[in-house]
Scaffold this motif. Structure first.
Motif, mmCIF file in Angstrom:
data_model
loop_
_atom_site.group_PDB
_atom_site.id
_atom_site.type_symbol
_atom_site.label_atom_id
_atom_site.label_comp_id
_atom_site.label_asym_id
_atom_site.label_seq_id
_atom_site.Cartn_x
_atom_site.Cartn_y
_atom_site.Cartn_z
ATOM 1 N N UNK A 253 29.939 49.452 19.100
ATOM 2 C CA UNK A 253 30.206 50.227 17.891
ATOM 3 C C UNK A 253 28.928 50.485 17.092
ATOM 4 N N UNK A 254 28.163 49.450 16.825
ATOM 5 C CA UNK A 254 27.016 49.631 15.936
ATOM 6 C C UNK A 254 25.875 50.396 16.616
ATOM 7 N N UNK A 255 25.804 50.349 17.941
ATOM 8 C CA UNK A 255 24.832 51.197 18.626
ATOM 9 C C UNK A 255 25.264 52.660 18.606
ATOM 10 N N UNK A 256 26.532 52.922 18.964
ATOM 11 C CA UNK A 256 26.993 54.295 19.135
ATOM 12 C C UNK A 256 27.293 54.992 17.815
ATOM 13 N N UNK A 257 27.859 54.261 16.844
ATOM 14 C CA UNK A 257 28.343 54.884 15.617
ATOM 15 C C UNK A 257 27.385 54.741 14.438
ATOM 16 N N UNK A 258 26.562 53.693 14.451
ATOM 17 C CA UNK A 258 25.683 53.463 13.298
ATOM 18 C C UNK A 258 24.199 53.559 13.642
ATOM 19 N N UNK A 259 23.898 53.676 14.940
ATOM 20 C CA UNK A 259 22.512 53.896 15.339
ATOM 21 C C UNK A 259 21.621 52.676 15.347
ATOM 22 N N UNK A 260 22.193 51.469 15.363
ATOM 23 C CA UNK A 260 21.386 50.255 15.411
ATOM 24 C C UNK A 260 21.135 49.860 16.863
ATOM 25 N N UNK A 261 19.941 49.372 17.164
ATOM 26 C CA UNK A 261 19.753 48.768 18.481
ATOM 27 C C UNK A 261 20.369 47.369 18.465
ATOM 28 N N UNK A 262 20.400 46.723 19.629
ATOM 29 C CA UNK A 262 21.124 45.452 19.717
ATOM 30 C C UNK A 262 20.484 44.346 18.885
ATOM 31 N N UNK A 263 19.190 44.380 18.711
ATOM 32 C CA UNK A 263 18.552 43.344 17.881
ATOM 33 C C UNK A 263 18.932 43.518 16.412
ATOM 34 N N UNK A 264 18.938 44.773 15.934
ATOM 35 C CA UNK A 264 19.335 45.025 14.541
ATOM 36 C C UNK A 264 20.817 44.720 14.347
ATOM 37 N N UNK A 265 21.653 45.112 15.322
ATOM 38 C CA UNK A 265 23.078 44.795 15.232
ATOM 39 C C UNK A 265 23.298 43.284 15.250
ATOM 40 N N UNK A 266 22.463 42.586 16.021
ATOM 41 C CA UNK A 266 22.564 41.125 16.057
ATOM 42 C C UNK A 266 22.306 40.502 14.700
ATOM 43 N N UNK A 267 21.417 41.114 13.911
ATOM 44 C CA UNK A 267 21.170 40.605 12.561
ATOM 45 C C UNK A 267 22.398 40.807 11.673
ATOM 46 N N UNK A 268 23.105 41.932 11.846
ATOM 47 C CA UNK A 268 24.339 42.137 11.095
ATOM 48 C C UNK A 268 25.399 41.112 11.492
ATOM 49 N N UNK A 269 25.471 40.816 12.780
ATOM 50 C CA UNK A 269 26.421 39.807 13.240
ATOM 51 C C UNK A 269 26.060 38.435 12.669
ATOM 52 N N UNK A 270 24.773 38.188 12.527
ATOM 53 C CA UNK A 270 24.315 36.947 11.900
ATOM 54 C C UNK A 270 24.829 36.862 10.458
ATOM 55 N N UNK A 271 24.791 37.972 9.742
ATOM 56 C CA UNK A 271 25.291 37.996 8.366
ATOM 57 C C UNK A 271 26.804 37.810 8.322
ATOM 58 N N UNK A 272 27.502 38.350 9.312
ATOM 59 C CA UNK A 272 28.954 38.171 9.397
ATOM 60 C C UNK A 272 29.293 36.685 9.452
ATOM 61 N N UNK A 273 28.610 35.951 10.301
ATOM 62 C CA UNK A 273 28.902 34.528 10.423
ATOM 63 C C UNK A 273 28.311 33.711 9.277
ATOM 64 N N UNK A 274 27.261 34.241 8.629
ATOM 65 C CA UNK A 274 26.787 33.591 7.398
ATOM 66 C C UNK A 274 27.875 33.666 6.331
ATOM 67 N N UNK A 275 28.565 34.808 6.264
ATOM 68 C CA UNK A 275 29.716 34.913 5.375
ATOM 69 C C UNK A 275 30.794 33.914 5.747
ATOM 70 N N UNK A 276 31.009 33.722 7.057
ATOM 71 C CA UNK A 276 31.988 32.741 7.519
ATOM 72 C C UNK A 276 31.620 31.328 7.118
ATOM 73 N N UNK A 277 30.334 30.992 7.216
ATOM 74 C CA UNK A 277 29.884 29.655 6.823
ATOM 75 C C UNK A 277 30.079 29.445 5.327
ATOM 76 N N UNK A 278 29.771 30.470 4.529
ATOM 77 C CA UNK A 278 29.956 30.361 3.081
ATOM 78 C C UNK A 278 31.435 30.242 2.729
ATOM 79 N N UNK A 279 32.299 30.896 3.507
ATOM 80 C CA UNK A 279 33.720 30.887 3.195
ATOM 81 C C UNK A 279 34.459 29.645 3.650
#
Length: 456
Positions: A253-279
């Motif tokens: 999704x993030x490569x095709x629809x938002x134009x991120x390469x996998x390393x940049x998308x991986x950073x977003x996924x890192x933030x997703x789980x950072x939210x999970x840790x905070x929650x």
């Protein structure tokens, strides 16, 4: 001195006991989120073959966890009920991790399926023993939310550590994406034995509860027809399948629809789980304050709103950061609260039958979600293929394929979460009900009285 079975574990002992959750999470999350994309795009494996392999291993896993739970309930050795299984799963998991994460071009669907089966076998042996042991450590309603809060907090921590590896390999050391995948494998290979050893040396197993009658297979068959058990299993499937769909399609999704390469998308996924840790602490405390099922329903609705908002969020890094962090906050709630709720049902069942079936109950909880997980990976891969989506094309796919990708990634998980929140409304085992069950169990275990019948 023997460990008091009712006293809460100290913080450092609880952290040591939960330590294996870090490498296990670091093993499981990339298998679902990173490896399908890596195998398809970097190793050239056909997308349908990948979908078939992941679907088949989930169906294998479906019966594996309940079977292991049944065996754990019947285990009674000089080394304990849980420790033999935790230790026995370790070498199997380590070998499978090597084969999956160090794979080279030329592998096919059969290779993937073989080592996924071995990996899930080792992981299930260790995890089933660990989670059943965790439930036995905390007999109190509120203590269980605390124990599983630490458990899930360490799960998310393991995800964060492993997610940081591909971006770190690229931006920190100038290495390619495949090096990041292999770094994930090395982390698990080194940390898993150390974490298991720490847990074994730090926390003793509590004494097994007395069995007032011998367990029989027909009792286990009757168990899965209990309305309270069926409700929790249904909620587990609904709430856990959505994130699997989202995780499987995340990089696509993030490569095709938002134009991120996998390393940049991986950073977003890192933030997703950072939210999970905070929650994670939030859902643990909210479950103690308003009831676990009420807290879980709130988390499910919050997840649905956040996941669905991906479709309407403006383009740009800032909005990506905000959206994915908020979507991650409810992530830990299901794993914390469903496990704690199933431990409460195990007490209810032991009071009614006189038999401790916590192993089987956690096996069912772990196994049924794999129905949804199997369907999620298989259907997502085949749906995209049917609409003409090609992994290597990214944003160059046709409009129909991109629309199918967007709707499957964002809306399908949101709808499943809302249905799960609705199903939770019928749950009746709150703190007051559980306190009464614990009181009767204490009388029954001490021989000072007979337990009352449980009203279904």
């Amino acid at each position: 001195m023997p460990q008091d079975k009712t006293a809460p574990l100290s913080t450092w002992r609880l952290a040591a006991f939960a330590a294996p959750c870090i490498p296990v999470a670091a093993m499981l999350m990339p298998v679902t989120v990173y490896l399908p994309n890596y195998y398809a795009k970097d190793l050239g494996v056909d997308l349908r073959a990948i979908g078939f392999a992941f679907a088949m291993v989930r169906l294998f896993d479906l019966w594996l966890d309940p079977a292991l739970g049944f065996l754990i309930d019947k285990t009674n050795t000089r080394f304990g009920r849980f420790r033999p299984w935790l230790v026995g799963g370790l070498p199997i998991a380590v070998l499978a991790i090597w084969m999956l994460f160090m794979a080279r071009p030329g592998i096919d669907g059969a290779y993937i399926l073989t080592w996924l089966v071995m990996g899930y076998l080792g992981q299930s042996m260790a995890t089933m023993a660990h989670v059943t042991w965790a439930a036995r450590l905390a007999p109190d309603y509120s203590q269980r939310a605390r124990v599983f809060g630490w458990w899930q907090g360490f799960v998310v921590l393991g995800m964060l550590i492993v997610l940081a590896m591909p971006p770190m390999m690229k931006f920190g050391f100038g290495l390619d994406y495949a090096s990041g995948i292999r770094a994930m494998g090395w982390f698990v290979l080194i940390s898993l034995p150390l974490a298991v050893l720490l847990a074994l040396l730090t926390v003793r197993e509590p004494a097994a509860p007395p069995h007032h009658q011998p367990p029989r297979l027909r009792q286990y068959l009757a168990l899965i027809r209990r309305p309270s058990v069926l409700r929790l299993l249904a909620v587990d499937i609904l709430l856990q399948t959505g994130p699997v769909i989202g995780g499987t399609l995340f990089f696509f999704y993030f490569e095709a629809m938002r134009g991120y390469d996998r390393s940049a998308a991986g950073l977003l996924l890192l933030l997703y789980f950072a939210g999970g840790l905070a929650g994670a602490p939030l859902w643990s405390r909210l479950g103690q304050r308003i009831g676990k099922h009420n807290a879980l329903a709130i988390a499910a609705v919050a997840y649905a709103v956040a996941q669905g908002s991906v479709l309407i969020a403006p383009h740009g890094l800032i909005w990506g950061v905000i959206t994915m962090t908020l979507a991650g906050v409810p992530f830990a709630a299901a794993n914390i609260l469903l496990r704690a709720m199933m431990a409460d049902i195990a007490d209810e069942e032991r009071l009614a039958s006189g038999v401790d079936r916590s192993g089987l109950l956690f096996g069912l909880l772990s196994g049924t979600v794999k129905i949804g997980s199997a369907a999620a990976v298989f259907l997502a891969a085949n749906l995209l293929k049917d609409f003409g989506f090609e992994a290597r094309l990214g944003a160059a796919n046709n409009g129909q394929a991109l629309l199918a990708l967007s709707l499957t990634f964002a809306l399908a998980p949101a709808v499943l979460a809302l249905i799960g929140a609705a199903v939770l409304r019928g749950h009746r085992l709150d703190q007051a009900a559980h306190d009464e069950i614990r009181r009767q169990l204490e009388l029954k275990d001490s021989g000072r009285g007979d337990a009352l019948d449980i009203v279904q």
